[in-house]
Design an enzyme around this catalytic site. Structure first.
Site, PDB file in Angstrom:
ATOM      1  N   GLU A   1      79.363 -83.918  73.772  1.00 42.11           N
ATOM      2  CA  GLU A   1      78.241 -84.800  73.449  1.00 42.11           C
ATOM      3  C   GLU A   1      77.875 -84.759  71.974  1.00 42.11           C
ATOM      4  OE1 GLU A   1      78.333 -82.744  76.007  1.00 42.11           O
ATOM      5  OE2 GLU A   1      77.759 -83.810  77.842  1.00 42.11           O
TER       6      GLU A   1
ATOM      7  N   MET B   1      82.363 -73.098  50.568  1.00 37.29           N
ATOM      8  CA  MET B   1      81.110 -73.133  49.818  1.00 37.29           C
ATOM      9  C   MET B   1      80.355 -71.811  49.939  1.00 37.29           C
ATOM     10  SD  MET B   1      79.379 -74.805  47.711  1.00 37.29           S
ATOM     11  CE  MET B   1      79.496 -76.592  47.663  1.00 37.29           C
TER      12      MET B   1
ATOM     13  N   PHE C   1      68.543 -77.808  88.977  1.00 28.11           N
ATOM     14  CA  PHE C   1      69.887 -77.697  88.409  1.00 28.11           C
ATOM     15  C   PHE C   1      70.056 -78.715  87.283  1.00 28.11           C
ATOM     16  CE2 PHE C   1      74.398 -79.123  88.482  1.00 28.11           C
ATOM     17  CZ  PHE C   1      74.940 -77.962  87.952  1.00 28.11           C
ATOM     18  N   GLN C   2      70.557 -78.261  86.158  1.00 25.81           N
ATOM     19  CA  GLN C   2      70.755 -79.085  84.954  1.00 25.81           C
ATOM     20  C   GLN C   2      69.479 -79.781  84.511  1.00 25.81           C
ATOM     21  OE1 GLN C   2      74.356 -81.516  85.484  1.00 25.81           O
ATOM     22  NE2 GLN C   2      75.528 -79.854  84.575  1.00 25.81           N
TER      23      GLN C   2
ATOM     24  N   LYS D   1      66.810 -89.668  87.414  1.00 26.13           N
ATOM     25  CA  LYS D   1      67.795 -90.246  88.328  1.00 26.13           C
ATOM     26  C   LYS D   1      67.161 -91.243  89.302  1.00 26.13           C
ATOM     27  CE  LYS D   1      71.284 -88.736  91.622  1.00 26.13           C
ATOM     28  NZ  LYS D   1      71.732 -87.632  92.477  1.00 26.13           N
TER      29      LYS D   1
END
Lengths: 172, 565
Positions: free
Chosen positions: B49, B476, B111-112, B161
């Site tokens: 993602e 760097m 969940f999630q 959802k």
């Protein structure tokens, strides 16, 4: 310097956390914060007391205005205003001291709102200084609990506090 | 018409003219993805993602359109955080749709489940949790409007959802209702006149432009203004590309690794006209030493950028392009002849500095200098490629040695400094402009941070070129350790690394490698022959080359360090 900021904000979920989060995320301090719905149920008014130099307060106001949910933001300390805070104080009040305490309550124009055999609940509204002076006098009797609302403030004169313009601030 | 939330989402995206979604499905997104299966909308599946958000960001920066991402709830949503912050810091318009657990489960540690609205609060322009399908269409409309107007930025829309499965009547007259959001586009005429008065009296004025000029597409107006009044232009790192590198009035870019002419001109100017910039610490150096002799005017659409870091004498809140056009309305009523001679002399003096001390390096026949690779890329693409960068030395060399011609051509993570940004951003840019050359000038450390996107690039046959300036160091950081920490290279050595050629090949991409200066050109030319897949070029460069000039942290712009060799 101490500043009181009045914020009209849409009454939407998360709006309060956007504002309080802005203060913590950018390192601004909050001395007190009070919030309630206005006459229009879709709008809340929030009063935040903060401390900072002019540059920081200017930035705080700009950042608050930048939030999508804020409608109007006004530094109330720049205009003539009235500031009040309410305390509810639970104090020990054995029968032998009761009349003394009543005298103090009357002197400060406070109000006794609950009384038991050994304690009292007193309500006082006023400026922070007055309220704190009151607490100081009560302290020797034994303070059990102190609950405070945080400051609210309103501008003097015809206009709503958040409708004052830059011109209004200059005259003062 | 009765529609589900998912159908309304698809309809709304089409109404916003969305061309492409960078999305990753998941449990709570099943309904949305089922609807998407038949929808006529292009969907790119990144392999992480974070890659999706950077690709949407690169797409938005290259095209000027709003980038769109989908991610599922919980880990999908939290993986977008870096990408959202990156877009927020660089004012990139993006709408990120995250899945959320059903409303009845919110708050129950399902969940999630992650409170993505809470997590993203400080890194978004605005965010929405949609709790009622009746509000969905309006919310999406507002999200796009907020993302692209005013100072652009990312907006998160969290979609539970059950809301997406619920049905409602789709209204045709969805209206935006944002009583607290009114970006100011027009500059105040009195302030504009004040600005012109200050410039009229100035002998050494400088135009100082930032990324806002690219966003508001004000390059032409600024060129015209500079040419009319003979005023040199300096850009910030984010403003690179707004003015062509070879424009006679363009001095270069200022700041920590900016060029001598820019940093010196800022130090000496008596009138700084700052346009669309936020005075970041990397560009100002020590604030006390920044334009110490100047009256500073600032044109910006974001009032909170004005006098935030640098105190401004003439603030003008408005859109850069619009304010520039307003300036032209009044410009002829001022006495420009008065100081014309001084301004011309100043312009000549400052451009001379650029000839005296341009960005430079010492070429070598034995080892590839990273700057040489960038110069060759610039030559071979004729200055027309879209250049994305990772972060660190590769980024600075790309900015210093590529000769840019157009706005939106240089895509780099300025504010957040996100390693791993460049490659997915290149994917996004290539999707916006399939016919243009897109190069990611990368470091070996950064490229590994989103290497999985090779899979995305090959799946869609995206012909992006990745030029790794491979020094087997976090270059760097190593440079700072060299300069300020006594050469103690603490955990910056990346000697353990994959065979980038074989790695590219394993994905089905082309891999090329060289460590010889004389082969750099041929490798690049070979890459240009490949038109249907990504090309990874591994240039083994001088391992301890440093980026100069450099302004140490906390020093002023005129305290540049140059290469001692």
């Amino acid at each position: 310097m101490r500043h009181i900021i009045s914020i009209l904000v849409e009454n939407k979920p998360g709006a309060l956390s956007r504002i309080s989060g802005l203060f913590s995320g950018r390192g601004y301090n909050i001395e007190s914060l009070s919030v309630g719905v206005t006459n229009d149920p879709k709008v809340s008014i929030m009063t935040i007391v903060t401390k900072g130099d002019d540059k920081i307060v200017e930035q705080i106001i700009k950042q608050l205005r930048k939030l999508i949910n804020t409608l109007k933001v006004r530094d109330v300390t720049q205009i003539e205003h009235i500031e009040r805070e309410m305390f509810l104080i639970k104090v020990q009040a054995l029968p032998k001291y009761r009349s003394d305490i009543f005298n103090i309550v009357n002197t400060f124009r406070a109000k006794v709102v609950d009384l038991t055999g050994e304690s009292m609940v007193i309500e006082i509204t006023g400026t922070k200084d007055k309220n704190q002076a009151f607490i100081k006098v009560l302290e020797p009797y034994g303070l059990i609990e102190l609950v405070r609302t945080g400051s609210v403030a309103i501008g003097r004169g015809n206009k709503a506090t958040t409708d004052f313009t830059k011109q209004d601030t200059k005259q003062i | 018409m009765i529609k589900t939330g998912a159908e309304i989402l698809v309809e709304s995206l089409k109404a916003e003219n969305v061309e492409v979604i960078f999305g990753y499905p998941g449990g709570v997104m099943l309904g949305i993805y089922d609807t998407l299966f038949d929808a006529d909308l292009r969907h790119i599946l990144p392999r992480h993602e974070q890659g999706g958000t950077h690709a949407a960001d690169g797409y938005a920066r290259a095209s000027g359109k709003v980038g769109v991402c989908f991610a599922t709830s919980g880990p999908g949503a939290t993986n977008t955080i870096t990408g959202i912050t990156n877009a927020h810091m660089d004012s990139v318009p993006m709408v990120v749709f995250t899945g959320q657990v059903p409303t009845v489960l919110i708050g129950g540690d399902a969940f999630q489940e992650a409170d993505i609205i809470g997590i993203t609060r400080p890194i978004v322009k605005h965010s929405y949790l949609v709790q009622d399908v009746d509000n969905l269409a309006q919310t999406i409309k507002e999200a796009f409007y907020i993302a692209r107007t005013g100072r652009p930025g990312p907006v998160v829309v969290d979609l539970p959802k059950d809301v997406m499965a619920a049905k409602t009547k789709l209204k045709s007259d969805t209206k935006i209702d944002l009583p607290g959001y009114h970006p100011n586009y027009e500059g105040h005429p009195l302030q504009i006149k004040k600005l012109l008065k200050v410039i009229e009296n100035a002998k050494k004025p400088v135009i100082h432009i930032g990324g806002g000029v690219i966003i508001s597409e004000a390059s032409e107006e600024i060129k015209k203004f500079s040419e009319k009044l003979h005023i040199p232009i300096i850009s910030t790192f984010m403003g690179i590309g707004a003015i062509p590198t070879d424009h006679p009035n363009y001095l270069g870019w200022l700041g920590m690794h900016g060029n001598y002419a820019s940093n010196t001109a800022i130090t000496e100017t008596d009138c700084l006209i700052s346009i669309g910039t936020r005075f970041s610490d990397r560009s100002t150096g020590k604030i006390d030493g920044f334009a110490p002799n100047a009256k500073i005017a600032h044109i910006d659409i974001d009032p909170s950028s004005i006098s935030k870091n640098v105190t401004i004498d003439v603030p003008i809140v408005g859109d850069c392009g619009k304010v520039m056009r307003q300036i032209f309305q009044y410009i002829d009523s001022y006495k420009w002849k008065k100081n014309e001679e001084s301004r011309r002399k100043w312009l000549q003096e400052t451009t001379e500095w650029n000839r005296e001390k341009p960005f430079s390096y010492k070429h070598s026949e034995k080892v590839i200098k990273p700057q040489f690779v960038v110069e060759k890329i610039s030559e071979i693409t004729n200055g027309n490629a879209i250049i994305t960068t990772e972060v660190g030395q590769n980024q600075m060399w790309a900015a210093q040695f590529y000769k840019f011609k157009h706005p939106r051509q240089f895509i780099s993570s300025g504010g957040l400094g996100t390693m791993g940004f460049g490659f997915p951003a290149a994917i996004g840019a290539k999707i916006a402009y399939p016919d243009r050359e897109v190069f990611d000038i990368a470091g070996d450390g950064s490229f590994l941070m989103n290497i999985q996107e090779l899979c995305t690039a090959i799946q869609h046959r995206l012909n992006v070129k990745i030029a790794i300036l491979n020094n087997k160091f976090l270059g760097m950081v190593r440079q700072w350790q060299h300069l300020f920490f006594n050469n103690r290279y603490s955990y910056t050595c990346l000697e353990c690394q994959p065979d980038f050629v074989k790695l590219a090949e394993s994905y089905g991409c082309v891999g090329l490698r060289t460590d010889k200066p004389e082969e750099v050109e041929s490798v690049l030319k070979e890459s240009m022959q490949i038109k249907d897949k990504p090309v990874v070029m591994d240039f083994a460069v001088d391992r301890e080359e440093n980026v100069f000039p450099m302004i140490p942290a906390g020093a002023a712009l005129n305290e540049m360090i140059f290469d001692k060799r």
